[in-house]
Design a protein around this motif. Structure first.
Motif, PDB file in Angstrom:
ATOM      1  N   UNK A 263       0.842  -1.206   0.000  1.00 19.51           N
ATOM      2  CA  UNK A 263       0.000   0.000   0.000  1.00 19.51           C
ATOM      3  C   UNK A 263       0.876   1.256   0.000  1.00 19.51           C
ATOM      4  N   UNK A 264       1.909   1.232   0.870  1.00 21.96           N
ATOM      5  CA  UNK A 264       2.797   2.398   0.977  1.00 21.96           C
ATOM      6  C   UNK A 264       3.489   2.646  -0.362  1.00 21.96           C
ATOM      7  N   UNK A 265       3.917   1.555  -1.020  1.00 21.98           N
ATOM      8  CA  UNK A 265       4.581   1.711  -2.323  1.00 21.98           C
ATOM      9  C   UNK A 265       3.637   2.335  -3.336  1.00 21.98           C
ATOM     10  N   UNK A 266       2.388   1.853  -3.344  1.00 20.03           N
ATOM     11  CA  UNK A 266       1.410   2.414  -4.285  1.00 20.03           C
ATOM     12  C   UNK A 266       1.213   3.896  -4.038  1.00 20.03           C
ATOM     13  N   UNK A 267       1.178   4.265  -2.752  1.00 17.58           N
ATOM     14  CA  UNK A 267       0.907   5.653  -2.406  1.00 17.58           C
ATOM     15  C   UNK A 267       2.096   6.561  -2.727  1.00 17.58           C
ATOM     16  N   UNK A 268       3.304   6.132  -2.318  1.00 15.25           N
ATOM     17  CA  UNK A 268       4.469   7.009  -2.461  1.00 15.25           C
ATOM     18  C   UNK A 268       5.080   6.950  -3.853  1.00 15.25           C
ATOM     19  N   UNK A 269       4.905   5.842  -4.555  1.00 12.36           N
ATOM     20  CA  UNK A 269       5.586   5.676  -5.836  1.00 12.36           C
ATOM     21  C   UNK A 269       4.607   5.686  -6.998  1.00 12.36           C
ATOM     22  N   UNK A 270       3.490   6.424  -6.827  1.00  3.98           N
ATOM     23  CA  UNK A 270       2.490   6.434  -7.906  1.00  3.98           C
ATOM     24  C   UNK A 270       3.021   7.114  -9.161  1.00  3.98           C
ATOM     25  N   UNK A 271       4.181   7.808  -9.044  1.00  2.00           N
ATOM     26  CA  UNK A 271       4.757   8.480 -10.210  1.00  2.00           C
ATOM     27  C   UNK A 271       5.455   7.494 -11.129  1.00  2.00           C
ATOM     28  N   UNK A 272       5.664   6.254 -10.640  1.00  2.00           N
ATOM     29  CA  UNK A 272       6.291   5.265 -11.524  1.00  2.00           C
ATOM     30  C   UNK A 272       5.228   4.613 -12.378  1.00  2.00           C
ATOM     31  N   UNK A 273       5.624   4.164 -13.544  1.00  2.00           N
ATOM     32  CA  UNK A 273       4.657   3.564 -14.459  1.00  2.00           C
ATOM     33  C   UNK A 273       4.043   2.314 -13.849  1.00  2.00           C
TER      34      UNK A 273
ATOM     35  N   UNK B 127       5.819  13.551 -15.629  1.00  2.00           N
ATOM     36  CA  UNK B 127       6.753  13.445 -16.767  1.00  2.00           C
ATOM     37  C   UNK B 127       6.589  12.161 -17.578  1.00  2.00           C
ATOM     38  N   UNK B 128       6.296  11.020 -16.901  1.00  2.00           N
ATOM     39  CA  UNK B 128       6.224   9.775 -17.665  1.00  2.00           C
ATOM     40  C   UNK B 128       5.075   9.774 -18.665  1.00  2.00           C
ATOM     41  N   UNK B 129       4.107  10.681 -18.482  1.00  2.00           N
ATOM     42  CA  UNK B 129       2.982  10.735 -19.406  1.00  2.00           C
ATOM     43  C   UNK B 129       3.276  11.601 -20.625  1.00  2.00           C
ATOM     44  N   UNK B 130       4.423  12.296 -20.610  1.00  2.15           N
ATOM     45  CA  UNK B 130       4.714  13.263 -21.658  1.00  2.15           C
ATOM     46  C   UNK B 130       5.674  12.695 -22.700  1.00  2.15           C
ATOM     47  N   UNK B 131       5.555  13.213 -23.937  1.00  2.00           N
ATOM     48  CA  UNK B 131       6.512  12.846 -24.984  1.00  2.00           C
ATOM     49  C   UNK B 131       7.813  13.601 -24.742  1.00  2.00           C
ATOM     50  N   UNK B 132       8.866  13.203 -25.464  1.00  2.00           N
ATOM     51  CA  UNK B 132      10.163  13.855 -25.296  1.00  2.00           C
ATOM     52  C   UNK B 132      10.091  15.356 -25.539  1.00  2.00           C
ATOM     53  N   UNK B 133       9.376  15.746 -26.588  1.00  2.00           N
ATOM     54  CA  UNK B 133       9.285  17.167 -26.911  1.00  2.00           C
ATOM     55  C   UNK B 133       8.596  17.953 -25.813  1.00  2.00           C
TER      56      UNK B 133
END
Lengths: 273, 255
Positions: A263-273, B127-133
């Motif tokens: 849960x913590x990973x999902x919350x803190x690392x949501x910026x990862x794909x 940022x991961x949602x954006x293209x390089x440009x």
């Protein structure tokens, strides 16, 4: 008859190119994990009922469950679990906080790195269980020695994952921060710590498992309550049904901890794909 | 504010990367720096912005930076250097958070730069949602937010595909035409250099020395890809560089 593309491709000397890609891409399949559990337990129960698995060797799941129910009814379950969880949480949190502080200073200051890395390498491989008698002398036979065992057990691996995580933060991001005139403190707080967080959280997963293992070991000495004490007592009375119930409790504790960190990973690392 | 490089030399250990660089960076003009790979042009940029100390010589700042400039020497990096855990707005805000600005002023700057880089609709994207440009436009917005006196651009378009590059060249020309800025633009792409440079400094191979500074008179806004004069300039630059590039390519690089 008009020639369709299919009939064309069936003509002489033409063959579909065989597909040879795919695979090597694990995907989540729901319920399979739960089904494995259910199947194994059912098989085990069946084996015991038919007499194929001797009661002496392994009690049936239903008996272990009965022992567990006994625990619930007598109200001892809460006492054991709360004692264990309190030790686990205090030991793990204090070990992790101290490990974070020391790991960050190793990651940030050359002097700390030069002085502490060899010390950590020397102390990390010492089994903390071996130190338990000393801990009892230092911190008393009560809660102190138990918490200390868990604390030291989680402290060293946390240090190593934290400074490894800091080392792996993209240097270009740090240069970027400097080039925009960010303060040192801002760079640490906004670039280095978030950048090291993935490593810190996967380290937390490992240290939490270590903490559970050490918890049981520590509770086997001089504890009245606690899952470890319960298992030890069951073992010395050859009450294997209770033993299995205790082990299952540990396993559930591990699952809960893993779920919380997920849960913590999902919350803190949501910026990862 | 102008910058002047005086007798800059730099080495990494026994490896000489730059030697005797004298160069003037004029206010309101874009200076392109081209040269074969490994000629120290990116190193030069780090020296200009104070991210590294030159082994000899100095970078002089002539005149005061404008008072509204929050970070006079500001970089735009080839790899964008965006924080992946912050949104577009968060990445721009990062460079404003340490400045003494009112909340309202900060918000105004953010809105202004996002609008100038056509990113207003993407303020909350990661940022991961954006293209390089798009990522590089975020980096440009972040740089604009601190109103630099000089932009230091380190191959800003090299990680992008050629169509995106063309679009961003137009964006940069547009930004400059509306409000002329000073820039040092390092690139290995001669087409970019003749499109964006008021002058182009051609470097020799390692140790990097200035071979020639070529002026290009055509106003930025009038430069077209097919302009025969530009093609001619580009060809001239290539001839200056060709032998150097060839020799640089044959060197063993254990730098």
């Amino acid at each position: 008859m008009p020639k369709t593309p299919t009939s064309q491709s069936k003509s002489a000397n033409a063959e579909t190119v065989a597909f040879r890609g795919g695979g090597f891409a694990p995907r989540p399949i729901g319920l399979v994990g739960a089904m494995v559990f259910v199947f194994l337990i059912a098989f085990w129960e069946w084996g015991s009922r038919v007499g194929w698995i001797s009661q002496l060797v392994l009690p049936a799941p239903s008996e272990a469950f009965a022992a567990f129910q006994e625990l619930v009814v007598s109200g001892l379950l809460w006492k054991h679990v709360s004692a264990s969880v309190t030790r686990l949480v205090t030991g793990w949190i204090s070990g992790t906080v101290l490990g974070l502080l020391v790991g960050l200073s190793i990651g940030l200051f050359s002097l700390a790195r030069a002085g502490l890395v060899p010390l950590v390498s020397a102390m990390f491989p010492i089994p903390k269980i071996a130190m338990l008698p000393l801990f009892i002398i230092w911190f008393g036979i009560g809660e102190g020695s138990k918490v200390a065992t868990i604390l030291f057990g989680t402290f060293f691996p946390t240090i190593i994952t934290v400074y490894g995580g800091v080392d792996n933060v993209d240097r270009n991001l740090i240069r970027m921060g400097q080039s925009f005139g960010l303060t040192w403190f801002s760079i640490v707080r906004k670039i280095i710590i978030p950048g090291a967080l993935p490593a810190i959280l996967s380290g937390a997963r490992i240290s939490a498992s270590i903490a559970i293992i050490l918890l049981v070991a520590a509770e086997m000495i001089g504890a009245e309550f606690g899952i470890g004490a319960y298992i030890l007592l069951a073992g010395s009375l050859m009450a294997t049904d209770q033993l299995i119930a205790g082990v299952a409790l540990l396993s559930m504790l591990g699952l809960t901890v893993g779920w919380l960190i997920g849960k913590a990973e999902k919350y803190f690392l949501n910026w990862r794909a | 504010m102008d910058l002047r490089l005086e007798g800059i030399s730099h080495n990494y250990g026994s490896l000489k990367v730059l030697e005797g660089i004298n160069l003037a960076i004029e206010h309101g003009k874009i200076l392109c720096v081209v040269g074969p790979s490994g000629c120290g042009k990116s190193t030069l940029l780090r020296l200009i912005g104070g991210l590294e100390r030159p082994s000899a010589g100095q970078v002089m700042q002539i005149g005061e930076a404008p008072s509204d400039s929050l970070n006079p020497l500001t970089y735009i990096f080839q790899d964008f250097a965006l924080l992946p855990w912050r949104t577009v707005a968060g990445n721009v805000n990062l460079v404003l958070e340490d400045q003494k600005l009112s909340r309202q002023r900060r918000k105004d700057i953010l809105e202004n730069v996002l609008e100038r880089t056509k990113l207003s609709d993407f303020a909350d994207a990661l940022p991961r949602q954006l293209s390089g440009g798009m990522k590089q436009r975020v980096a440009i917005a972040r740089a604009l937010a601190v109103s630099p006196a000089v932009f230091l651009m380190d191959e800003p378009l090299s990680a992008l595909d050629s169509q995106t590059r063309e679009l961003l060249i137009e964006d940069l020309v547009d930004l400059w035409t509306r409000e002329p800025f000073t820039a040092v633009y390092v690139t290995h792409n001669l087409a970019e250099a003749v499109r964006l440079g008021h002058s182009v400094a051609v470097f020799s191979r390692r140790p990097g020395q200035i071979r020639q500074v070529v002026k290009i008179g055509t106003p930025l806004a009038d430069r077209k890809v097919t302009d025969p004069e530009l093609i001619d300039r580009q060809d001239y630059l290539w001839r200056l560089m060709k032998d150097e590039a060839l020799a640089a390519d044959l060197e063993l690089s254990d730098a």
